[in-house]
Motif scaffolding. Structure first.
Motif, PDB file in Angstrom:
ATOM      1  N   LYS A  35      90.637 -79.556  -6.062  1.00 45.41           N
ATOM      2  CA  LYS A  35      90.251 -78.497  -5.124  1.00 45.41           C
ATOM      3  C   LYS A  35      90.816 -78.801  -3.735  1.00 45.41           C
ATOM      4  CE  LYS A  35      85.889 -77.102  -5.692  1.00 45.41           C
ATOM      5  NZ  LYS A  35      84.413 -77.197  -5.916  1.00 45.41           N
ATOM      6  N   VAL A  36      91.704 -77.924  -3.283  1.00 44.28           N
ATOM      7  CA  VAL A  36      92.386 -78.110  -2.002  1.00 44.28           C
ATOM      8  C   VAL A  36      91.935 -77.024  -1.023  1.00 44.28           C
ATOM      9  CG1 VAL A  36      94.602 -78.293  -0.830  1.00 44.28           C
ATOM     10  CG2 VAL A  36      94.390 -79.050  -3.226  1.00 44.28           C
ATOM     11  N   GLY A  37      91.250 -77.415   0.024  1.00 42.07           N
ATOM     12  CA  GLY A  37      90.881 -76.481   1.081  1.00 42.07           C
ATOM     13  C   GLY A  37      92.029 -76.362   2.073  1.00 42.07           C
ATOM     14  N   GLY A  45      87.932 -68.672  -1.858  1.00 48.22           N
ATOM     15  CA  GLY A  45      87.854 -69.226  -0.513  1.00 48.22           C
ATOM     16  C   GLY A  45      86.901 -68.445   0.360  1.00 48.22           C
ATOM     17  N   ILE A  46      87.188 -68.399   1.674  1.00 45.98           N
ATOM     18  CA  ILE A  46      86.302 -67.689   2.608  1.00 45.98           C
ATOM     19  C   ILE A  46      87.088 -67.200   3.817  1.00 45.98           C
ATOM     20  CG2 ILE A  46      85.644 -69.807   3.858  1.00 45.98           C
ATOM     21  CD1 ILE A  46      82.810 -68.485   4.135  1.00 45.98           C
ATOM     22  N   ASN A  47      86.695 -66.050   4.309  1.00 45.67           N
ATOM     23  CA  ASN A  47      87.243 -65.497   5.545  1.00 45.67           C
ATOM     24  C   ASN A  47      86.186 -65.673   6.638  1.00 45.67           C
ATOM     25  OD1 ASN A  47      88.143 -63.844   7.670  1.00 45.67           O
ATOM     26  ND2 ASN A  47      89.116 -62.399   6.265  1.00 45.67           N
ATOM     27  N   LEU A  48      86.403 -66.618   7.539  1.00 42.86           N
ATOM     28  CA  LEU A  48      85.420 -66.908   8.579  1.00 42.86           C
ATOM     29  C   LEU A  48      85.432 -65.871   9.693  1.00 42.86           C
ATOM     30  CD1 LEU A  48      85.964 -70.762   8.825  1.00 42.86           C
ATOM     31  CD2 LEU A  48      84.032 -69.581   7.765  1.00 42.86           C
ATOM     32  N   LEU A  49      86.490 -65.059   9.760  1.00 45.73           N
ATOM     33  CA  LEU A  49      86.578 -64.035  10.803  1.00 45.73           C
ATOM     34  C   LEU A  49      85.894 -62.743  10.371  1.00 45.73           C
ATOM     35  CD1 LEU A  49      90.300 -64.562  11.915  1.00 45.73           C
ATOM     36  CD2 LEU A  49      88.240 -65.812  12.607  1.00 45.73           C
ATOM     37  N   HIS A  50      85.952 -62.467   9.055  1.00 51.11           N
ATOM     38  CA  HIS A  50      85.296 -61.275   8.490  1.00 51.11           C
ATOM     39  C   HIS A  50      84.690 -61.704   7.156  1.00 51.11           C
ATOM     40  CE1 HIS A  50      87.236 -58.832  11.551  1.00 51.11           C
ATOM     41  NE2 HIS A  50      88.369 -59.437  11.247  1.00 51.11           N
ATOM     42  N   ARG A  51      83.450 -62.093   7.192  1.00 47.73           N
ATOM     43  CA  ARG A  51      82.818 -62.802   6.069  1.00 47.73           C
ATOM     44  C   ARG A  51      82.815 -62.024   4.756  1.00 47.73           C
ATOM     45  NH1 ARG A  51      80.398 -68.149   6.683  1.00 47.73           N
ATOM     46  NH2 ARG A  51      80.730 -68.661   8.869  1.00 47.73           N
ATOM     47  N   LEU A  52      82.855 -60.708   4.804  1.00 46.77           N
ATOM     48  CA  LEU A  52      82.787 -59.931   3.577  1.00 46.77           C
ATOM     49  C   LEU A  52      84.164 -59.643   2.982  1.00 46.77           C
ATOM     50  CD1 LEU A  52      79.962 -57.386   4.529  1.00 46.77           C
ATOM     51  CD2 LEU A  52      79.769 -59.539   3.261  1.00 46.77           C
ATOM     52  N   SER A  53      85.223 -60.040   3.698  1.00 54.47           N
ATOM     53  CA  SER A  53      86.586 -59.767   3.234  1.00 54.47           C
ATOM     54  C   SER A  53      87.204 -60.996   2.586  1.00 54.47           C
ATOM     55  CB  SER A  53      87.470 -59.342   4.420  1.00 54.47           C
ATOM     56  OG  SER A  53      86.932 -58.216   5.076  1.00 54.47           O
ATOM     57  N   LEU A  54      88.195 -60.757   1.730  1.00 54.09           N
ATOM     58  CA  LEU A  54      89.001 -61.859   1.210  1.00 54.09           C
ATOM     59  C   LEU A  54      89.748 -62.526   2.374  1.00 54.09           C
ATOM     60  CD1 LEU A  54      90.854 -60.584  -2.009  1.00 54.09           C
ATOM     61  CD2 LEU A  54      89.332 -62.563  -1.878  1.00 54.09           C
ATOM     62  N   PRO A  55      90.051 -63.814   2.263  1.00 50.62           N
ATOM     63  CA  PRO A  55      90.841 -64.476   3.304  1.00 50.62           C
ATOM     64  C   PRO A  55      92.321 -64.124   3.178  1.00 50.62           C
ATOM     65  CG  PRO A  55      90.224 -66.062   1.616  1.00 50.62           C
ATOM     66  CD  PRO A  55      89.540 -64.776   1.263  1.00 50.62           C
ATOM     67  N   GLN A  56      92.605 -62.836   3.337  1.00 48.68           N
ATOM     68  CA  GLN A  56      93.971 -62.332   3.180  1.00 48.68           C
ATOM     69  C   GLN A  56      94.811 -62.724   4.399  1.00 48.68           C
ATOM     70  OE1 GLN A  56      94.827 -60.524   0.311  1.00 48.68           O
ATOM     71  NE2 GLN A  56      96.947 -60.697   0.991  1.00 48.68           N
ATOM     72  N   GLU A 101      83.108 -77.500   7.512  1.00 48.84           N
ATOM     73  CA  GLU A 101      81.747 -77.453   6.952  1.00 48.84           C
ATOM     74  C   GLU A 101      81.750 -76.758   5.594  1.00 48.84           C
ATOM     75  OE1 GLU A 101      77.805 -74.982   8.156  1.00 48.84           O
ATOM     76  OE2 GLU A 101      78.594 -76.277   9.744  1.00 48.84           O
ATOM     77  N   TRP A 102      82.471 -75.627   5.501  1.00 51.56           N
ATOM     78  CA  TRP A 102      82.545 -74.897   4.232  1.00 51.56           C
ATOM     79  C   TRP A 102      83.199 -75.777   3.165  1.00 51.56           C
ATOM     80  CZ3 TRP A 102      86.053 -73.355   0.606  1.00 51.56           C
ATOM     81  CH2 TRP A 102      85.625 -72.362  -0.300  1.00 51.56           C
ATOM     82  N   CYS A 103      84.262 -76.479   3.524  1.00 48.83           N
ATOM     83  CA  CYS A 103      84.983 -77.333   2.561  1.00 48.83           C
ATOM     84  C   CYS A 103      84.104 -78.478   2.060  1.00 48.83           C
ATOM     85  CB  CYS A 103      86.253 -77.887   3.199  1.00 48.83           C
ATOM     86  SG  CYS A 103      87.571 -76.659   3.427  1.00 48.83           S
ATOM     87  N   VAL A 104      83.337 -79.069   2.956  1.00 47.13           N
ATOM     88  CA  VAL A 104      82.436 -80.168   2.554  1.00 47.13           C
ATOM     89  C   VAL A 104      81.347 -79.630   1.631  1.00 47.13           C
ATOM     90  CG1 VAL A 104      80.726 -81.828   3.388  1.00 47.13           C
ATOM     91  CG2 VAL A 104      82.920 -81.586   4.589  1.00 47.13           C
ATOM     92  N   ARG A 105      80.760 -78.503   2.033  1.00 43.91           N
ATOM     93  CA  ARG A 105      79.658 -77.931   1.248  1.00 43.91           C
ATOM     94  C   ARG A 105      80.130 -77.502  -0.141  1.00 43.91           C
ATOM     95  NH1 ARG A 105      78.196 -74.388   4.773  1.00 43.91           N
ATOM     96  NH2 ARG A 105      79.103 -72.550   3.786  1.00 43.91           N
ATOM     97  N   ASN A 106      81.376 -77.036  -0.245  1.00 41.52           N
ATOM     98  CA  ASN A 106      81.901 -76.560  -1.521  1.00 41.52           C
ATOM     99  C   ASN A 106      82.736 -77.610  -2.246  1.00 41.52           C
ATOM    100  OD1 ASN A 106      81.274 -73.448  -1.852  1.00 41.52           O
ATOM    101  ND2 ASN A 106      81.646 -73.827   0.320  1.00 41.52           N
ATOM    102  N   GLN A 107      82.609 -78.850  -1.794  1.00 41.93           N
ATOM    103  CA  GLN A 107      83.144 -80.032  -2.486  1.00 41.93           C
ATOM    104  C   GLN A 107      84.647 -79.970  -2.726  1.00 41.93           C
ATOM    105  OE1 GLN A 107      80.257 -79.869  -5.814  1.00 41.93           O
ATOM    106  NE2 GLN A 107      79.371 -81.738  -4.976  1.00 41.93           N
ATOM    107  N   MET A 108      85.388 -79.634  -1.658  1.00 46.34           N
ATOM    108  CA  MET A 108      86.837 -79.766  -1.732  1.00 46.34           C
ATOM    109  C   MET A 108      87.189 -81.251  -1.903  1.00 46.34           C
ATOM    110  SD  MET A 108      88.010 -76.695  -1.503  1.00 46.34           S
ATOM    111  CE  MET A 108      86.502 -76.078  -2.249  1.00 46.34           C
TER     112      MET A 108
END
Length: 383
Positions: A131-133, A153-164, A217-224
């Motif tokens: 798993k690579v963050g 993954g996650i989009n930290l700028l728009h939480r409901l969107s894909l990280p496009q 924080e997200w990467c640590v929590r999701n065990q990257m």
């Protein structure tokens, strides 16, 4: 703590509550004492939830470092806060690459992937399910070279969107790490590793330190297993250093680029922190690239000059920079971790450094060598 005092203090922000993430400068308020942090957070969140005060909308918790990010305040903090919290500017951070090269039609295995001898290791390891963050500008989810290598993954700028990806940098980085389309496109260093794109940077390639902290924080929590951070800043941030240290202690290694200013004796943060792997760039001749920052703090050099990788809308582009070098190192670590999943960040760093191939002579202060996957795997087998 007086809740009304908090609200009154936060009201004096130059950034309006209606535009909490606008162009205004931001600060990070860190609490050395966890009880103080919990009380502050509980109070502000409770008031925000009850809609008692809309100005609290701009306060973002950074749990990994016991801090909050909020607009910089124009007045002194309440008396009870002094001595209990530490202010720091929430500084801007920029992804790092030199001006974009041309779009290309090259296919197959890019020169950098061959140069570090990754293909010769694929009979033993392809980075399967590591798993690579990738904290960056996101990724092109429609790119055929990355289709089999992406998680949401996650989009930290728009939480409901894909990280496009709306910039291209993150897609280029991800392609070097894990592209897996050799016949029609390209193949990366660890083609069966999984990219978890963490979009912290906007279309201009800019983020705040707090965005990076949230990404870590997200990467640590999701065990990257490993985090790629192909960006840098000139000033030291205690908040970013704290996040990097916490990730390291949690077993997650961060690979970071040294910067592209051609400086000798100085590299960017967070690569300058000892808990990261600091990466400089080389060219096809195994010489240190003229643009790379370099010092005795560099841990490893890797190909970073005229690197072809994935780009937006399914295309490919040539780019240069220590960002590109960093993605080669991250991919190599994914290959290593698929073989030896229990390695600690400290052990990985030791293996990467000790197995490096000596560089050709040049005018640069140097202890580190150049990345070589076969030597790295051989070194790991002797652990």
């Amino acid at each position: 703590m007086d809740a009304n005092e908090i609200v009154e203090w936060l009201r004096h922000s130059p950034c309006s509550a209606a535009d909490p993430f606008g162009s205004g400068r931001r600060g990070i308020l860190r609490f050395p004492n966890s009880d103080d942090y919990d009380r502050f957070l509980h109070m502000t969140q409770a008031m925000h939830t009850s809609n008692a005060e809309s100005s609290l909308a701009s306060v973002r918790p950074l749990n990994l470092i016991q801090a909050v990010s909020c607009p910089i305040i124009d007045r002194e903090p309440p008396a009870w806060l002094r001595g209990r919290a530490v202010w720091e500017e929430d500084a801007p951070v920029q992804v790092g690459a030199l001006p974009k090269g041309a779009l290309v039609t090259d296919k197959g295995i890019p020169w950098g992937v061959k140069h570090i001898q990754a293909p010769r290791a694929w009979s033993k390891t392809t980075g399967y399910r590591v798993k690579v963050g990738v904290i960056d500008t996101g990724v092109d989810f429609g790119h055929p070279d990355l289709r089999h290598s992406l998680e949401r993954g996650i989009n930290l700028l728009h939480r409901l969107s894909l990280p496009q990806d709306d910039n291209g940098h993150g897609t280029h980085i991800s392609g070097t790490i894990a592209a897996a389309n050799e016949l029609q496109g390209m193949i990366g260093v660890a083609p069966r590793s999984m990219i978890y794109p963490v979009k912290a940077f906007d279309y201009n390639g800019t983020a705040f330190v707090s965005d990076i902290v949230l990404g870590i924080e997200w990467c640590v929590r999701n065990q990257m297993n490993v985090i790629n951070m192909s960006f840098g800043m000139k000033t030291r941030s205690k908040s970013l250093q704290s996040a990097v240290s916490n990730a390291y202690r949690s077993g997650v290694l961060i690979v970071a680029s040294s910067g592209n200013d051609g400086k000798i004796g100085e590299i960017d943060y967070p690569a300058r922190y000892s808990q990261t792997i600091a990466v400089g760039a080389t060219n096809r001749q195994s010489r240190v690239a003229a643009f790379t920052n370099r010092s005795g703090l560099i841990d490893i050099y890797a190909p970073g000059d005229r690197i072809v990788s994935a780009w937006l809308r399914g295309k490919h582009r040539e780019m240069s920079g220590t960002s590109m070098a960093t993605s080669h190192v991250t991919g190599a670590i994914a290959l290593l971790l698929a073989l030896k999943p229990g390695l600690s960040p400290g052990q990985i760093k030791t293996i990467v450094k000790s197995s490096a191939k000596p560089l050709r002579k040049g005018k640069t202060p140097r202890i580190a060598g150049e990345l070589n996957v076969l030597r790295m795997i051989k070194a790991a087998e002797h652990l």
